[in-house]
Design a protein around this motif. Structure first.
Motif, PDB file in Angstrom:
ATOM      1  N   ASP A  65       0.863  -1.180   0.000  1.00  9.34           N
ATOM      2  CA  ASP A  65       0.000   0.000   0.000  1.00  9.34           C
ATOM      3  C   ASP A  65       0.899   1.228   0.000  1.00  9.34           C
ATOM      4  O   ASP A  65       1.453   1.611   1.021  1.00  9.34           O
ATOM      5  CB  ASP A  65      -0.905  -0.002   1.234  1.00  9.34           C
ATOM      6  N   PHE A  66       1.070   1.814  -1.165  1.00 11.30           N
ATOM      7  CA  PHE A  66       1.919   2.996  -1.307  1.00 11.30           C
ATOM      8  C   PHE A  66       1.095   4.284  -1.348  1.00 11.30           C
ATOM      9  O   PHE A  66       1.544   5.305  -1.849  1.00 11.30           O
ATOM     10  CB  PHE A  66       2.768   2.886  -2.576  1.00 11.30           C
ATOM     11  N   SER A  67      -0.125   4.227  -0.801  1.00  8.08           N
ATOM     12  CA  SER A  67      -1.010   5.393  -0.836  1.00  8.08           C
ATOM     13  C   SER A  67      -0.565   6.493   0.110  1.00  8.08           C
ATOM     14  O   SER A  67      -1.005   7.635  -0.028  1.00  8.08           O
ATOM     15  CB  SER A  67      -2.435   4.970  -0.461  1.00  8.08           C
ATOM     16  N   ALA A  68       0.294   6.149   1.083  1.00 10.36           N
ATOM     17  CA  ALA A  68       0.700   7.088   2.139  1.00 10.36           C
ATOM     18  C   ALA A  68      -0.515   7.626   2.880  1.00 10.36           C
ATOM     19  O   ALA A  68      -0.512   8.744   3.400  1.00 10.36           O
ATOM     20  CB  ALA A  68       1.528   8.237   1.562  1.00 10.36           C
ATOM     21  N   GLY A  69      -1.582   6.812   2.917  1.00 13.58           N
ATOM     22  CA  GLY A  69      -2.779   7.178   3.655  1.00 13.58           C
ATOM     23  C   GLY A  69      -3.676   8.162   2.948  1.00 13.58           C
ATOM     24  O   GLY A  69      -4.655   8.644   3.514  1.00 13.58           O
ATOM     25  N   LYS A  70      -3.375   8.468   1.680  1.00 16.13           N
ATOM     26  CA  LYS A  70      -4.167   9.450   0.927  1.00 16.13           C
ATOM     27  C   LYS A  70      -4.932   8.737  -0.185  1.00 16.13           C
ATOM     28  O   LYS A  70      -4.332   8.074  -1.035  1.00 16.13           O
ATOM     29  CB  LYS A  70      -3.257  10.530   0.338  1.00 16.13           C
ATOM     30  N   PHE A  71      -6.259   8.871  -0.181  1.00 17.47           N
ATOM     31  CA  PHE A  71      -7.096   8.225  -1.191  1.00 17.47           C
ATOM     32  C   PHE A  71      -7.837   9.294  -1.990  1.00 17.47           C
ATOM     33  O   PHE A  71      -8.940   9.704  -1.650  1.00 17.47           O
ATOM     34  CB  PHE A  71      -8.073   7.252  -0.530  1.00 17.47           C
ATOM     35  N   SER A  72      -7.178   9.751  -3.033  1.00 19.48           N
ATOM     36  CA  SER A  72      -7.759  10.765  -3.907  1.00 19.48           C
ATOM     37  C   SER A  72      -8.821  10.132  -4.803  1.00 19.48           C
ATOM     38  O   SER A  72      -8.966   8.899  -4.853  1.00 19.48           O
ATOM     39  CB  SER A  72      -6.662  11.382  -4.777  1.00 19.48           C
ATOM     40  N   VAL A  73      -9.551  10.952  -5.500  1.00 12.12           N
ATOM     41  CA  VAL A  73     -10.551  10.451  -6.455  1.00 12.12           C
ATOM     42  C   VAL A  73      -9.863   9.584  -7.503  1.00 12.12           C
ATOM     43  O   VAL A  73     -10.376   8.522  -7.895  1.00 12.12           O
ATOM     44  CB  VAL A  73     -11.289  11.627  -7.132  1.00 12.12           C
ATOM     45  N   LYS A  74      -8.678  10.001  -7.935  1.00 13.86           N
ATOM     46  CA  LYS A  74      -7.919   9.238  -8.921  1.00 13.86           C
ATOM     47  C   LYS A  74      -7.539   7.867  -8.381  1.00 13.86           C
ATOM     48  O   LYS A  74      -7.642   6.852  -9.086  1.00 13.86           O
ATOM     49  CB  LYS A  74      -6.656  10.018  -9.324  1.00 13.86           C
ATOM     50  N   LYS A  75      -7.104   7.823  -7.108  1.00 10.80           N
ATOM     51  CA  LYS A  75      -6.721   6.560  -6.490  1.00 10.80           C
ATOM     52  C   LYS A  75      -7.929   5.645  -6.334  1.00 10.80           C
ATOM     53  O   LYS A  75      -7.849   4.431  -6.585  1.00 10.80           O
ATOM     54  CB  LYS A  75      -6.079   6.837  -5.126  1.00 10.80           C
ATOM     55  N   LYS A  76      -9.046   6.206  -5.932  1.00 11.01           N
ATOM     56  CA  LYS A  76     -10.272   5.414  -5.774  1.00 11.01           C
ATOM     57  C   LYS A  76     -10.727   4.844  -7.112  1.00 11.01           C
ATOM     58  O   LYS A  76     -11.177   3.690  -7.195  1.00 11.01           O
ATOM     59  CB  LYS A  76     -11.370   6.266  -5.144  1.00 11.01           C
ATOM     60  N   MET A  77     -10.601   5.636  -8.156  1.00 14.11           N
ATOM     61  CA  MET A  77     -10.977   5.171  -9.487  1.00 14.11           C
ATOM     62  C   MET A  77     -10.053   4.050  -9.943  1.00 14.11           C
ATOM     63  O   MET A  77     -10.500   3.041 -10.516  1.00 14.11           O
ATOM     64  CB  MET A  77     -10.926   6.338 -10.487  1.00 14.11           C
ATOM     65  N   LYS A  78      -8.758   4.204  -9.648  1.00  9.33           N
ATOM     66  CA  LYS A  78      -7.803   3.158 -10.018  1.00  9.33           C
ATOM     67  C   LYS A  78      -8.121   1.853  -9.284  1.00  9.33           C
ATOM     68  O   LYS A  78      -8.096   0.765  -9.888  1.00  9.33           O
ATOM     69  CB  LYS A  78      -6.382   3.611  -9.668  1.00  9.33           C
ATOM     70  N   ASN A  79      -8.440   1.954  -7.999  1.00  9.30           N
ATOM     71  CA  ASN A  79      -8.799   0.762  -7.237  1.00  9.30           C
ATOM     72  C   ASN A  79     -10.054   0.102  -7.787  1.00  9.30           C
ATOM     73  O   ASN A  79     -10.151  -1.135  -7.845  1.00  9.30           O
ATOM     74  CB  ASN A  79      -9.004   1.108  -5.761  1.00  9.30           C
ATOM     75  N   PHE A  80     -11.019   0.920  -8.184  1.00  9.51           N
ATOM     76  CA  PHE A  80     -12.250   0.372  -8.771  1.00  9.51           C
ATOM     77  C   PHE A  80     -11.938  -0.403 -10.048  1.00  9.51           C
ATOM     78  O   PHE A  80     -12.442  -1.512 -10.258  1.00  9.51           O
ATOM     79  CB  PHE A  80     -13.231   1.515  -9.082  1.00  9.51           C
ATOM     80  N   LEU A  81     -11.094   0.174 -10.887  1.00  9.82           N
ATOM     81  CA  LEU A  81     -10.748  -0.493 -12.142  1.00  9.82           C
ATOM     82  C   LEU A  81      -9.975  -1.784 -11.904  1.00  9.82           C
ATOM     83  O   LEU A  81     -10.254  -2.815 -12.523  1.00  9.82           O
ATOM     84  CB  LEU A  81      -9.922   0.453 -13.027  1.00  9.82           C
TER      85      LEU A  81
END
Length: 373
Positions: free
Chosen positions: A121-137
């Motif tokens: 998990d390289f998110s550094a605790g930040k879940f941007s809209v872009k990150k959420k979309m990537k996870n969804f895909l």
């Protein structure tokens, strides 16, 4: 159901300087899969060919292949297809490989059962809209022909229908060229028994929260009057020189303070653990930390950020948690930890070795594979 005389490919985008707990874990899983009659081979990036642990795998008679994991999607799929056909692969177990590329391969080759292990998990605790979309895909839209294993319960939230939680475990066997021992490490760096030595893995400084740890140690030494040294384990890309520069640019230290020590990464990581009194895991995000697991298996103490990836460790009495991102919280957690006994807690060590036995991991993976196929 896993069938006899079938073949599984460990597809590993892994090129660390040392094999750590990961390579021996795969070897243990290979041994387990053999009991089902399944043979295994390993695929690694080209850059891994010079690693000592590759020589070890060769000496163990393991079947290896290498290719470029950074190829564009179509070329990656073509190369993986070549490997699968050439070696008559029936199953793929992917680790640290580009997930989307593996999913696209699985969509094209529906006859190959594909398992993807989510480690990091390289998110550094930040879940941007872009990150959420990537996870969804990755974990929903393209996940149709893939079964996931996640090392953290937090990963299951990406798609509870597809992701199985399987915690990392401690491999009994290690790729070792010798064991120096903690006492020798302390002597080499002139660290007395009275001095408190903390260690931290800093190869990805932002994600690992290295700035939090360094600023906390600065306060302990310069404001609290304690003698606490911090050994920073560098990385393949984050060399000592780069690490010092990063520290100078991102913390309140210059990187040259006498309480900062720099260690090169090495296979004999347990010597570092034996040398240290406390492991600092000040990460902003984690999958499942091998270093915490290893330190606890020795009965030693850990100060950890209270992120989802570290929650499993908080049930053990040698673990002191603090609010993520809080330097002051880290300082207080270390101070509270220093009030506890310095001796190793063998009760914790025994519990970890039992609860996170490699046999549990291999049995769980093999059983879940058997259920899906």
């Amino acid at each position: 159901m896993l069938e006899k005389n079938k073949k599984l490919l460990f597809l590993c985008g892994y090129k660390s300087l040392y094999g750590g707990n990961f390579i021996p874990s795969l070897m243990a899983l290979e041994d387990k899969l053999k009991t089902y009659g399944v043979n295994c081979m390993y695929a690694f990036p080209q850059e891994a060919q010079s690693r000592p642990w590759i020589s070890f795998l060769k000496s163990e008679g393991k079947q290896l292949t290498f290719f470029d994991f950074d190829l564009p999607n179509r070329e990656f799929i073509d190369e993986l297809t070549r490997v699968v056909k050439e070696h008559q692969i029936n199953y793929i177990h992917s680790h640290f490989a580009p997930i989307l590329k593996v999913e696209l391969f699985a969509k094209k080759h529906k006859d190959i059962h594909v398992f993807v292990h989510i480690h990091s998990d390289f998110s550094a605790g930040k879940f941007s809209v872009k990150k959420k979309m990537k996870n969804f895909l990755l974990y929903k839209f393209f996940s149709g022909n893939v079964t996931f294993f996640g090392v953290s319960k937090a990963f299951v939230n990406y798609n509870p229908q597809k992701i199985n939680y399987v915690a990392n475990c401690l491999a009994k066997r290690r790729v070792l060229s010798g064991h120096v021992g903690g006492k020798a490490i302390r002597e080499e760096y002139n660290i007395t028994e009275k001095e408190i030595l903390c260690e931290i893995f800093g190869w990805s400084p932002i994600v690992k929260g290295l700035d939090i740890a360094i600023n906390a140690v600065k306060i302990l030494n310069e404001e609290r009057g304690l003698v606490v040294k911090l050994a920073i384990i560098c990385g393949r890309e984050m060399t000592v020189t780069r690490m010092k520069k990063w520290i100078a640019n991102n913390t309140k230290c210059s990187g040259e303070e006498n309480y900062l020590i720099y260690w090169e990464p090495m296979e004999d990581v347990f010597s570092y653990h034996e040398a240290a009194d406390i492991l600092l895991s000040t990460s902003r995000s984690e999958g499942f930390s091998y270093s915490i697991l290893e330190m606890l298996s020795l009965g030693k103490r850990c100060v950890v950020s209270d992120i989802p990836g570290n929650r499993w460790a908080e049930e053990y009495e040698t673990v002191f948690a603090f609010s993520s991102e809080s330097t002051e919280g880290c300082v207080e957690a270390i101070c509270n930890e220093l009030k506890s006994k310095k001796e190793c807690n063998m009760k914790v060590a025994e519990a970890i070795q039992k609860n996170y036995s490699i046999d549990i991991w291999t049995n769980t993976i093999a059983e879940k594979m058997n259920q899906v196929i």
